[in-house]
Design an enzyme around this catalytic site. Structure first.
Site, PDB file in Angstrom:
ATOM      1  N   TYR A   1      23.022  19.282  42.288  1.00 36.32           N
ATOM      2  CA  TYR A   1      21.931  20.254  42.479  1.00 36.32           C
ATOM      3  C   TYR A   1      20.641  19.532  42.869  1.00 36.32           C
ATOM      4  O   TYR A   1      20.014  19.856  43.888  1.00 36.32           O
ATOM      5  CB  TYR A   1      21.733  21.081  41.198  1.00 36.32           C
ATOM      6  CG  TYR A   1      20.485  21.928  41.204  1.00 36.32           C
ATOM      7  CD1 TYR A   1      20.390  23.081  41.985  1.00 36.32           C
ATOM      8  CD2 TYR A   1      19.374  21.581  40.426  1.00 36.32           C
ATOM      9  CE1 TYR A   1      19.237  23.849  41.994  1.00 36.32           C
ATOM     10  CE2 TYR A   1      18.218  22.345  40.427  1.00 36.32           C
ATOM     11  CZ  TYR A   1      18.151  23.483  41.213  1.00 36.32           C
ATOM     12  OH  TYR A   1      17.000  24.237  41.229  1.00 36.32           O
TER      13      TYR A   1
ATOM     14  N   ALA B   1      18.279  30.045  46.692  1.00 42.31           N
ATOM     15  CA  ALA B   1      18.826  28.707  46.429  1.00 42.31           C
ATOM     16  C   ALA B   1      20.157  28.832  45.712  1.00 42.31           C
ATOM     17  O   ALA B   1      20.515  29.905  45.223  1.00 42.31           O
ATOM     18  CB  ALA B   1      17.858  27.897  45.551  1.00 42.31           C
TER      19      ALA B   1
ATOM     20  N   GLN C   1      15.109  35.603  40.254  1.00 42.29           N
ATOM     21  CA  GLN C   1      14.003  35.610  39.285  1.00 42.29           C
ATOM     22  C   GLN C   1      12.634  35.523  39.986  1.00 42.29           C
ATOM     23  O   GLN C   1      11.770  36.382  39.808  1.00 42.29           O
ATOM     24  CB  GLN C   1      14.105  34.394  38.361  1.00 42.29           C
ATOM     25  CG  GLN C   1      15.307  34.332  37.465  1.00 42.29           C
ATOM     26  CD  GLN C   1      15.092  33.256  36.415  1.00 42.29           C
ATOM     27  OE1 GLN C   1      14.433  33.482  35.411  1.00 42.29           O
ATOM     28  NE2 GLN C   1      15.640  32.075  36.632  1.00 42.29           N
TER      29      GLN C   1
ATOM     30  N   TRP D   1      12.599  24.673  34.680  1.00 41.83           N
ATOM     31  CA  TRP D   1      12.964  25.522  33.537  1.00 41.83           C
ATOM     32  C   TRP D   1      12.437  26.965  33.727  1.00 41.83           C
ATOM     33  O   TRP D   1      11.750  27.513  32.864  1.00 41.83           O
ATOM     34  CB  TRP D   1      12.397  24.939  32.233  1.00 41.83           C
ATOM     35  CG  TRP D   1      12.876  23.586  31.843  1.00 41.83           C
ATOM     36  CD1 TRP D   1      13.438  22.634  32.640  1.00 41.83           C
ATOM     37  CD2 TRP D   1      12.826  23.005  30.526  1.00 41.83           C
ATOM     38  NE1 TRP D   1      13.722  21.504  31.903  1.00 41.83           N
ATOM     39  CE2 TRP D   1      13.358  21.705  30.599  1.00 41.83           C
ATOM     40  CE3 TRP D   1      12.377  23.461  29.287  1.00 41.83           C
ATOM     41  CZ2 TRP D   1      13.456  20.872  29.494  1.00 41.83           C
ATOM     42  CZ3 TRP D   1      12.463  22.628  28.178  1.00 41.83           C
ATOM     43  CH2 TRP D   1      13.005  21.350  28.287  1.00 41.83           C
TER      44      TRP D   1
HETATM   45  N1  LIG Z   1      16.123  28.586  37.651  1.00 41.28           N
HETATM   46  C1  LIG Z   1      15.536  27.453  37.284  1.00 41.28           C
HETATM   47  O1  LIG Z   1      15.526  27.055  36.112  1.00 41.28           O
HETATM   48  C2  LIG Z   1      14.846  26.608  38.329  1.00 41.28           C
HETATM   49  C3  LIG Z   1      14.271  25.390  37.937  1.00 41.28           C
HETATM   50  C4  LIG Z   1      13.627  24.616  38.897  1.00 41.28           C
HETATM   51  C5  LIG Z   1      13.555  25.055  40.218  1.00 41.28           C
HETATM   52  N2  LIG Z   1      14.138  26.240  40.565  1.00 41.28           N
HETATM   53  C6  LIG Z   1      14.060  26.663  41.975  1.00 41.28           C
HETATM   54  O2  LIG Z   1      13.275  27.833  42.012  1.00 41.28           O
HETATM   55  C7  LIG Z   1      13.730  28.683  43.086  1.00 41.28           C
HETATM   56  C8  LIG Z   1      13.969  30.103  42.557  1.00 41.28           C
HETATM   57  O3  LIG Z   1      14.967  30.034  41.529  1.00 41.28           O
HETATM   58  P1  LIG Z   1      15.499  31.355  40.805  1.00 41.28           P
HETATM   59  O4  LIG Z   1      15.866  30.963  39.417  1.00 41.28           O
HETATM   60  O5  LIG Z   1      14.550  32.474  41.038  1.00 41.28           O
HETATM   61  O6  LIG Z   1      16.830  31.604  41.645  1.00 41.28           O
HETATM   62  P2  LIG Z   1      17.900  32.793  41.465  1.00 41.28           P
HETATM   63  O7  LIG Z   1      17.458  33.733  40.401  1.00 41.28           O
HETATM   64  O8  LIG Z   1      19.241  32.123  41.365  1.00 41.28           O
HETATM   65  O9  LIG Z   1      17.772  33.572  42.864  1.00 41.28           O
HETATM   66  C9  LIG Z   1      18.249  33.031  44.058  1.00 41.28           C
HETATM   67  C10 LIG Z   1      18.521  34.198  44.993  1.00 41.28           C
HETATM   68  O10 LIG Z   1      18.958  33.683  46.256  1.00 41.28           O
HETATM   69  C11 LIG Z   1      20.024  34.515  46.708  1.00 41.28           C
HETATM   70  N3  LIG Z   1      20.870  33.877  47.729  1.00 41.28           N
HETATM   71  C12 LIG Z   1      22.020  33.188  47.533  1.00 41.28           C
HETATM   72  N4  LIG Z   1      22.540  32.817  48.729  1.00 41.28           N
HETATM   73  C13 LIG Z   1      21.713  33.296  49.681  1.00 41.28           C
HETATM   74  C14 LIG Z   1      21.719  33.266  51.101  1.00 41.28           C
HETATM   75  N5  LIG Z   1      22.704  32.647  51.786  1.00 41.28           N
HETATM   76  N6  LIG Z   1      20.720  33.867  51.786  1.00 41.28           N
HETATM   77  C15 LIG Z   1      19.743  34.502  51.117  1.00 41.28           C
HETATM   78  N7  LIG Z   1      19.670  34.571  49.762  1.00 41.28           N
HETATM   79  C16 LIG Z   1      20.647  33.981  49.060  1.00 41.28           C
HETATM   80  C17 LIG Z   1      20.782  34.794  45.430  1.00 41.28           C
HETATM   81  O11 LIG Z   1      21.694  35.863  45.612  1.00 41.28           O
HETATM   82  P3  LIG Z   1      23.063  35.880  44.718  1.00 41.28           P
HETATM   83  O12 LIG Z   1      22.613  35.877  43.286  1.00 41.28           O
HETATM   84  O13 LIG Z   1      23.713  37.148  45.155  1.00 41.28           O
HETATM   85  O14 LIG Z   1      23.816  34.631  45.084  1.00 41.28           O
HETATM   86  C18 LIG Z   1      19.638  35.141  44.492  1.00 41.28           C
HETATM   87  O15 LIG Z   1      19.241  36.481  44.608  1.00 41.28           O
HETATM   88  C19 LIG Z   1      14.969  27.980  43.660  1.00 41.28           C
HETATM   89  O16 LIG Z   1      14.592  27.227  44.790  1.00 41.28           O
HETATM   90  C20 LIG Z   1      15.406  27.038  42.562  1.00 41.28           C
HETATM   91  O17 LIG Z   1      16.093  25.908  43.055  1.00 41.28           O
HETATM   92  C21 LIG Z   1      14.765  27.029  39.663  1.00 41.28           C
END
Ligand SMILES: NC(=O)c1ccc[n+]([C@@H]2O[C@H](COP(=O)([O-])OP(=O)(O)OC[C@H]3O[C@@H](n4cnc5c(N)ncnc54)[C@H](OP(=O)(O)O)[C@@H]3O)[C@@H](O)[C@H]2O)c1
Length: 299
Positions: free
Chosen positions: A134, A68, A11, A159
């Site tokens: 997490y 992540a 995202q 979120w």
């Molecule tokens: N989503 C939320 O609600 C939320 C809330 C608070 C904080 N955050 C933080 O915000 C950040 C971005 O979140 P997001 O929702 O954009 O995450 P996301 O959509 O889950 O994207 C994470 C990306 O990382 C990739 N990935 C997985 N393993 C990997 C590896 N070994 N090397 C390189 N890339 C890898 C994933 O690939 P695959 O899909 O193929 O595994 C995916 O494309 C993260 O740090 C998360 O913890 C998110």
């Protein structure tokens, strides 16, 4: 300057692609798998040698880590892999950036706090105890970066939703269109964050070089406060899904492997004061994202 983005298929990573178009810097987008037509370079951030090689080959000075392990429920039964991706991998990136005197921009979460018992927005230096794997592994990631001695910016967010990938907004557009009734928890309060707004803030801080002398931890979500119930009501209203009867309920009505924080609103005073960042109100950003989702051509 050469800037490497990890997790570029997610995202936030996709929003970084969008906001950095036309930058004076050179952005390199990487992820663990390739998506056709996206122009992604393969980089697995659990592999320190691979990171070092790419940093040297592309002369990278900044890494923005959008990768992540983000499945909060699944993390409870997948602790080792979650720790590898959320704690060890950020340490790898920190080591690689420290070796070239570069900057690591890392994303963390409101779940590192485990919630505020006094229902007061959490400040950056507040202590907390994560309620699940997490949040705990994300806290370890922050600590590993801090211990490494690298120049870092850690943005804690909450979120997250966007036009890209799977998220709560897309799920609720679908459920409120297809179900006659829906129960959604009203005893978990926080603030949604449009990933585009966070990406724009990160991009502006890098593009203007305002990070110099201002490294540290910062909070970023949209403005305002709501429960998942209020969030769902607004999604349904904006989608025009009038026929679904949405009712508030308590968290214990939905058995979950992990206890989520009851109140995890982030205080954004520091990021606004330090960088002059303008933070949109949550419903304003939700309208923008949903308009984009409803448009046939998308972003
Ligand atoms: N989503 C939320 O609600 C939320 C809330 C608070 C904080 N955050 C933080 O915000 C950040 C971005 O979140 P997001 O929702 O954009 O995450 P996301 O959509 O889950 O994207 C994470 C990306 O990382 C990739 N990935 C997985 N393993 C990997 C590896 N070994 N090397 C390189 N890339 C890898 C994933 O690939 P695959 O899909 O193929 O595994 C995916 O494309 C993260 O740090 C998360 O913890 C998110």
């Amino acid at each position: 300057m050469n800037i490497l983005v990890t997790g570029a298929n997610g995202q936030l990573g996709n929003e970084m692609r969008f906001v950095s178009k036309g930058s004076k810097d050179n952005y390199i987008f990487t992820d663990v798998v390739e998506v056709e037509g996206q122009g992604t370079t393969i980089l697995d951030i659990t592999n320190l040698d691979a990171i070092r090689m790419m940093v040297a080959e592309k002369e990278v000075k900044v890494i923005v880590n959008c990768a992540a392990y983000t499945n909060v429920d699944k993390a409870e039964t997948d602790q080792d892999f979650c720790e590898l991706l959320n704690a060890k991998a950020p340490e790898n990136l920190a080591i690689a950036m420290k070796e070239v005197d570069g900057l690591l921009v890392h994303i963390s979460t409101d779940y590192v706090f485990g919630g505020d018992p006094y229902n007061t927005p959490c400040k950056e230096d507040q202590k907390g105890t994560p309620t699940g794997v997490y949040g705990l592994t994300k806290l370890h990631g922050e600590q590993n970066i801090q211990k490494s001695g690298v120049n870092y910016l850690i943005f804690r967010t909450a979120w997250l939703y966007s036009e890209f990938g799977k998220n709560f907004v897309k799920t609720m557009i679908n459920l409120t269109a297809t179900k006659p009734q829906l129960k959604v928890v009203f005893d978990q309060v926080g603030t949604p964050t449009y990933a585009y707004d966070l990406a724009k803030a990160i991009f502006e801080i890098i593009e203007t070089r305002k990070f110099a002398g201002n490294t540290g931890i910062y909070h970023f979500s949209n403005e305002g406060v709501c429960s998942w119930y209020d969030f769902t009501k607004m999604i349904a209203e904006l989608a025009g899904n009038k026929d679904c009867d949405i009712q508030p309920c308590h968290s214990d009505e939905f058995p979950s492997p992990v206890k989520r924080p009851a109140y995890s609103v982030l205080d954004k005073t520091k990021i606004k004061d330090t960088f002059g960042i303008c933070v949109p109100y949550w419903t304003d950003s939700l309208k923008v994202c949903m308009n984009n989702l409803m448009k046939s051509d998308g972003k």
